[in-house]
Scaffold this motif. Sequence first.
Motif, PDB file in Angstrom:
ATOM      1  N   UNK A  78       0.916  -1.305   0.117  1.00 48.25           N
ATOM      2  CA  UNK A  78       0.018  -0.018   0.062  1.00 48.25           C
ATOM      3  C   UNK A  78       0.992   1.389   0.165  1.00 48.25           C
ATOM      4  N   UNK A  79       0.493   2.340  -0.565  1.00 45.98           N
ATOM      5  CA  UNK A  79       1.151   3.558  -0.749  1.00 45.98           C
ATOM      6  C   UNK A  79       0.425   4.709  -0.197  1.00 45.98           C
ATOM      7  N   UNK A  80       1.378   5.511   0.377  1.00 46.52           N
ATOM      8  CA  UNK A  80       0.874   6.646   1.093  1.00 46.52           C
ATOM      9  C   UNK A  80       1.913   8.036   0.763  1.00 46.52           C
ATOM     10  N   UNK A  81       1.300   9.102   0.942  1.00 42.15           N
ATOM     11  CA  UNK A  81       2.187  10.205   0.268  1.00 42.15           C
ATOM     12  C   UNK A  81       1.666  11.312   1.406  1.00 42.15           C
ATOM     13  N   UNK A  82       2.517  11.900   2.119  1.00 44.48           N
ATOM     14  CA  UNK A  82       2.255  12.796   3.101  1.00 44.48           C
ATOM     15  C   UNK A  82       3.006  14.073   2.671  1.00 44.48           C
ATOM     16  N   UNK A  83       2.090  15.360   2.355  1.00 46.47           N
ATOM     17  CA  UNK A  83       2.319  16.808   1.999  1.00 46.47           C
ATOM     18  C   UNK A  83       2.506  17.354   3.205  1.00 46.47           C
ATOM     19  N   UNK A  84       3.849  18.048   3.546  1.00 49.16           N
ATOM     20  CA  UNK A  84       3.982  18.724   4.711  1.00 49.16           C
ATOM     21  C   UNK A  84       4.442  20.044   4.358  1.00 49.16           C
ATOM     22  N   UNK A  85       3.987  21.156   4.878  1.00 50.56           N
ATOM     23  CA  UNK A  85       4.620  22.496   4.826  1.00 50.56           C
ATOM     24  C   UNK A  85       4.894  22.815   6.433  1.00 50.56           C
ATOM     25  N   UNK A 181      -0.995  23.051   1.719  1.00 52.20           N
ATOM     26  CA  UNK A 181      -0.796  21.690   1.682  1.00 52.20           C
ATOM     27  C   UNK A 181      -2.078  21.109   1.307  1.00 52.20           C
ATOM     28  N   UNK A 182      -3.231  21.696   1.211  1.00 50.13           N
ATOM     29  CA  UNK A 182      -4.314  21.086   0.613  1.00 50.13           C
ATOM     30  C   UNK A 182      -4.399  21.247  -0.765  1.00 50.13           C
ATOM     31  N   UNK A 183      -4.038  22.368  -1.188  1.00 49.71           N
ATOM     32  CA  UNK A 183      -3.669  22.869  -2.647  1.00 49.71           C
ATOM     33  C   UNK A 183      -3.111  21.832  -3.178  1.00 49.71           C
ATOM     34  N   UNK A 184      -1.630  21.524  -2.666  1.00 48.65           N
ATOM     35  CA  UNK A 184      -0.885  20.850  -3.195  1.00 48.65           C
ATOM     36  C   UNK A 184      -1.294  19.247  -3.409  1.00 48.65           C
ATOM     37  N   UNK A 185      -2.113  18.985  -2.023  1.00 44.14           N
ATOM     38  CA  UNK A 185      -2.831  17.570  -2.257  1.00 44.14           C
ATOM     39  C   UNK A 185      -3.706  17.714  -3.561  1.00 44.14           C
ATOM     40  N   UNK A 186      -4.454  18.653  -3.795  1.00 44.18           N
ATOM     41  CA  UNK A 186      -5.243  18.393  -4.995  1.00 44.18           C
ATOM     42  C   UNK A 186      -4.485  18.583  -6.295  1.00 44.18           C
ATOM     43  N   UNK A 187      -3.275  18.987  -6.338  1.00 42.30           N
ATOM     44  CA  UNK A 187      -2.354  19.075  -7.578  1.00 42.30           C
ATOM     45  C   UNK A 187      -2.147  17.801  -7.662  1.00 42.30           C
ATOM     46  N   UNK A 188      -1.844  17.119  -6.686  1.00 43.61           N
ATOM     47  CA  UNK A 188      -1.272  15.694  -6.758  1.00 43.61           C
ATOM     48  C   UNK A 188      -2.423  14.534  -7.341  1.00 43.61           C
ATOM     49  N   UNK A 189      -3.525  14.882  -6.612  1.00 41.89           N
ATOM     50  CA  UNK A 189      -4.663  14.026  -7.009  1.00 41.89           C
ATOM     51  C   UNK A 189      -4.942  14.194  -8.463  1.00 41.89           C
ATOM     52  N   UNK A 190      -4.656  15.411  -9.063  1.00 44.10           N
ATOM     53  CA  UNK A 190      -5.116  15.458 -10.357  1.00 44.10           C
ATOM     54  C   UNK A 190      -4.176  14.868 -11.289  1.00 44.10           C
ATOM     55  N   UNK A 191      -2.826  14.868 -10.780  1.00 41.96           N
ATOM     56  CA  UNK A 191      -1.667  14.223 -11.678  1.00 41.96           C
ATOM     57  C   UNK A 191      -1.854  12.873 -11.477  1.00 41.96           C
ATOM     58  N   UNK A 192      -2.105  12.230 -10.177  1.00 46.81           N
ATOM     59  CA  UNK A 192      -2.551  10.853 -10.351  1.00 46.81           C
ATOM     60  C   UNK A 192      -3.562  10.236 -11.169  1.00 46.81           C
ATOM     61  N   UNK A 193      -4.597  11.242 -11.236  1.00 46.47           N
ATOM     62  CA  UNK A 193      -6.013  10.598 -11.801  1.00 46.47           C
ATOM     63  C   UNK A 193      -5.743  10.462 -13.355  1.00 46.47           C
ATOM     64  N   UNK A 194      -4.658  11.303 -13.866  1.00 49.12           N
ATOM     65  CA  UNK A 194      -4.459  11.040 -15.334  1.00 49.12           C
ATOM     66  C   UNK A 194      -3.133  10.197 -15.711  1.00 49.12           C
TER      67      UNK A 194
END
Length: 381
Positions: A78-85, A181-194
């Motif tokens: 299982x994979x987990x990514x933690x974005x931390x500012x 950090x929430x915005x960067x999570x959204x950016x990452x989620x969008x990158x993963x989705x495509x």
Amino acid sequence: MTEKQVHILIGCADARDLSQVQLDAIDKVTAEFRDMSIEVELHVIRAAGSFVTPDIVMDIKRTIEQAQRASDPLLPISYYIHIQTHGHLTEDSNDHYISHVHDLKIVEGSPLNCGMLGASGVGIEIEQMIVEEKPVITIKGRAVVVDNDTKIKYLLQEYYAYDGYLAGDWIKSIDLLRTHPRHQRTVLEKAIAVDPELKMLRIQITCGIMDYAIHSLIRVDDGDPSVPYWDTVQTEIRKHTQNDRSAKEMLINQSAKQKPLAGLLCMSDPRMSSRLLAANYYMRHKNIQHTGDYLPNTVFNITGSSFDIPQTPFGPYVIAGFFYAVKHLHLVDQMVMGYNEDQTDRIIKKIKNDPIMRMIVQKFDVNLIAINQLELQQEEA
């Protein structure tokens, strides 16, 4: 082992972003999970501002690929990514482990806040440096002197595959630290989705702010998803920073103005590069007394999984962080660390191949100190 977990922390290069307390908590909880037959592998990707840019997404992919190649094919992963500012929250902020952005307030102008709140300004300084240095680059077989904004765009297109301006575009400031950090999570989620390779992995993402004033992480994602390993690590850190006198003394440097001893460019895989080994080496090299524990505010660390691929460029916030460290933190001593001598040589070659990184090294007379994990491990054995 019955299960493997791969955790990837996307954190800032700030020298205060790591301490021995955190390292000890990670080791302790990792051992506890091992006793439960769960193997945990933690990787750290560090770039200024914790921005999720295309090079960071590529780092994530390479990290996951490495983990898959080294794993038992029958073991579920299982994979987990933690974005931390990081920043400095006001005393009336809700500093519970799980909080909400509307309950958090940032101390404006605090030296504990991320320097990339002014990233666009750093970008302007880099533009000014380029125009003043007037580098000659080759574009489609023709020598071009880069001495204005338009030619900087040519430089970005040719070497960094970016069509746009540098300051405020390729390198831009954090808009609002609380929501970053929430915005960067959204950016990452969008990158993963495509991305078909990443999308199939059901990666879980957390995001939070490390409050340097209390030495603790605050999640700003409602605690969703729940990640027992990561949450336990953070609980362990909070316990020690609140109750352990020696830990509090050790963390004094985390709540001080950023003033590290040196910079460090290294791989994101902890099996290939160790920030602790590098810090200990530098202090021995400079005859600085130390206990062997890692103190915050010691090393300004930038990492990446592709740092040892010489023909590819660095990303925007690696370059911004390197420039910031050299010019504003006066870190002209920059350690370059690979797993062995060959890998270190490849990282140095990449620095020299990258036109902007090379320019920074030359303009500020940066001392690239080549070290490698194998030799340092042997020295400390």
